[in-house]
Design a protein around this motif. Structure first.
Motif, mmCIF file in Angstrom:
data_model
loop_
_atom_site.group_PDB
_atom_site.id
_atom_site.type_symbol
_atom_site.label_atom_id
_atom_site.label_comp_id
_atom_site.label_asym_id
_atom_site.label_seq_id
_atom_site.Cartn_x
_atom_site.Cartn_y
_atom_site.Cartn_z
ATOM 1 N N VAL A 1 0.582 -0.837 0.137
ATOM 2 C CA VAL A 1 -0.076 0.169 0.033
ATOM 3 C C VAL A 1 1.192 1.267 0.105
ATOM 4 N N ASP A 2 0.306 2.414 -0.849
ATOM 5 C CA ASP A 2 1.136 3.610 -0.913
ATOM 6 C C ASP A 2 1.067 4.629 -0.102
ATOM 7 N N PHE B 1 5.908 4.332 3.130
ATOM 8 C CA PHE B 1 4.843 4.340 2.601
ATOM 9 C C PHE B 1 5.598 5.439 1.434
ATOM 10 N N LEU B 2 4.874 5.760 0.515
ATOM 11 C CA LEU B 2 5.377 6.744 -0.196
ATOM 12 C C LEU B 2 4.595 7.849 0.508
ATOM 13 N N ALA C 1 5.964 11.893 -5.119
ATOM 14 C CA ALA C 1 6.589 10.731 -4.894
ATOM 15 C C ALA C 1 7.450 9.239 -5.618
ATOM 16 N N ARG C 2 6.357 8.739 -5.851
ATOM 17 C CA ARG C 2 6.877 7.926 -6.780
ATOM 18 C C ARG C 2 7.992 8.121 -7.786
ATOM 19 N N ALA D 1 10.077 10.263 -7.906
ATOM 20 C CA ALA D 1 11.219 9.963 -6.933
ATOM 21 C C ALA D 1 12.100 9.290 -6.744
ATOM 22 N N LYS D 2 11.332 8.216 -6.241
ATOM 23 C CA LYS D 2 11.317 6.774 -5.650
ATOM 24 C C LYS D 2 11.724 6.209 -7.513
ATOM 25 N N ALA D 3 11.233 6.322 -8.352
ATOM 26 C CA ALA D 3 12.198 5.620 -9.946
ATOM 27 C C ALA D 3 13.065 6.123 -10.156
ATOM 28 N N GLY D 4 13.063 7.282 -9.596
ATOM 29 C CA GLY D 4 14.898 8.131 -10.073
ATOM 30 C C GLY D 4 15.678 8.278 -9.266
ATOM 31 N N GLY D 5 15.533 6.782 -7.832
ATOM 32 C CA GLY D 5 16.670 7.244 -7.569
ATOM 33 C C GLY D 5 16.968 8.089 -5.994
#
Length: 325
Positions: A248-249, A287-288, A312-313, A315-319
């Motif tokens: 869950v995000d 959690f995102l 947030a997603r 940013a997470k994908a881009g590290g």
């Protein structure tokens, strides 16, 4: 006992006849940090007029949300589809319980028209529990989503669904309609389900949220709980772990407010510092997005939070570290 006007004939009817057997409990005095602006601004009245003219129900009114003054003054309303009568009698809930009326097939189009009139960039659609329907109302959710997409293609859609308990195939129908956010609230820690949410099953709800990600990993998932019902801190932390296991995000944590003396009592008012601590722990659990405060509700600031969730997603994908952290 609270009474409301029947939308069909204007007759007064009791809102909570099913809770008449519950003993009255003392209602604790609200602390200073729970303060809200009273509704009544011109924009609030305009929002009310749009809701009324389209013969729609909002959870803002039915659940007695404390944020209605703020949200409606910004033309933000959360629509409650499938009627105003729920088939369950949760001890915390202000929505009427009873035998619902037939599904209103014209409702999806009226919801879509109201969304367009309000100019909503993000809309939250929720519903009562409809255990009387073979699909729990899943097809109606899908029809509402499609109607909004047709009239307001730029609007992002968040659904807050029932648990579809024992409704095989219902979840798949909603996910196939591709809302942007799929929300299903756990409401409380599992040890309180028997008294607070007796018609639901905790691990079924966890599995429902996990299944959404399995069906469509691109959808954001979200869940929320109330605190102040008598839970222990370690139970809340375990619930966070359970939600993260289901991938869950987004987690929301808010203070439970007792609607009437016949509802489940408030065990205590959780302090703002404790809410902040829950937020810190939840972000540590990855959690995102986390919203944790006394007045946090599932759809409060949902549009702004959706933008943060996307960021947030990305940013997470881009590290990169998420801004919310």
């Amino acid at each position: 006992m609270v009474t409301v006007l029947d939308r069909t004939n204007g007759a007064a009817r009791p809102r909570h006849p099913e809770k008449a057997h519950r003993p009255e409990t003392e209602r604790l005095k609200k602390p200073d940090w729970i303060r809200v602006r009273a509704p009544g601004s011109p924009v609030w009245r305009e929002t009310q007029d749009i809701v009324r003219s389209n013969k729609l129900v909002t959870v803002c009114e039915e659940a007695g949300c404390p944020n209605i003054g703020e949200c409606w003054s910004k033309k933000h309303a959360t629509f409650m589809i499938l009627g105003d009568t729920c088939t369950r009698a949760c001890a915390f809930c202000n929505v009427r319980t009873g035998l619902p009326e037939a599904v209103d097939r014209g409702e999806p189009q009226r919801v879509a028209e109201a969304v367009a009139k309000l100019g909503l960039h993000h809309v939250v659609i929720t519903s009562v529990d409809r255990d009387d329907l073979a699909d729990g109302g899943a097809r109606h959710f899908a029809e509402v989503i499609r109607a909004i997409r047709a009239t307001s293609p730029g609007t992002t859609i968040e659904v807050l669904t029932p648990d579809f308990l024992r409704k095989d195939g219902a979840l798949e129908i909603v996910v196939e309609a591709r809302p942007d956010v799929f929300n299903h609230n756990l409401e409380c820690v599992p040890s309180l389900y028997l008294t607070v949410r007796p018609g639901a099953r905790y691990f079924h709800s966890i599995r429902l949220l996990q299944r959404v990600k399995e069906l469509d990993p691109t959808l954001f998932t979200k869940s929320g709980i109330m605190v102040g019902l008598g839970e222990e801190r370690n139970e809340v932390l375990q619930l966070m772990d359970d939600l993260r296991t289901a991938d869950v995000d987004f987690l929301t944590v808010g203070q439970y407010l007792q609607p009437t003396s016949r509802h489940h009592k408030v065990a205590r008012f959780v302090t703002p510092d404790e809410f902040k601590a829950y937020e810190t722990v939840a972000y540590a659990k990855k959690f995102l997005m986390v919203s944790s405060s006394p007045l946090t509700r599932s759809s409060h600031h949902a549009g702004e939070d959706f933008a943060k969730l996307v960021a947030a997603r990305n940013a997470k994908a881009g590290g990169l570290p998420a801004a919310a952290e």
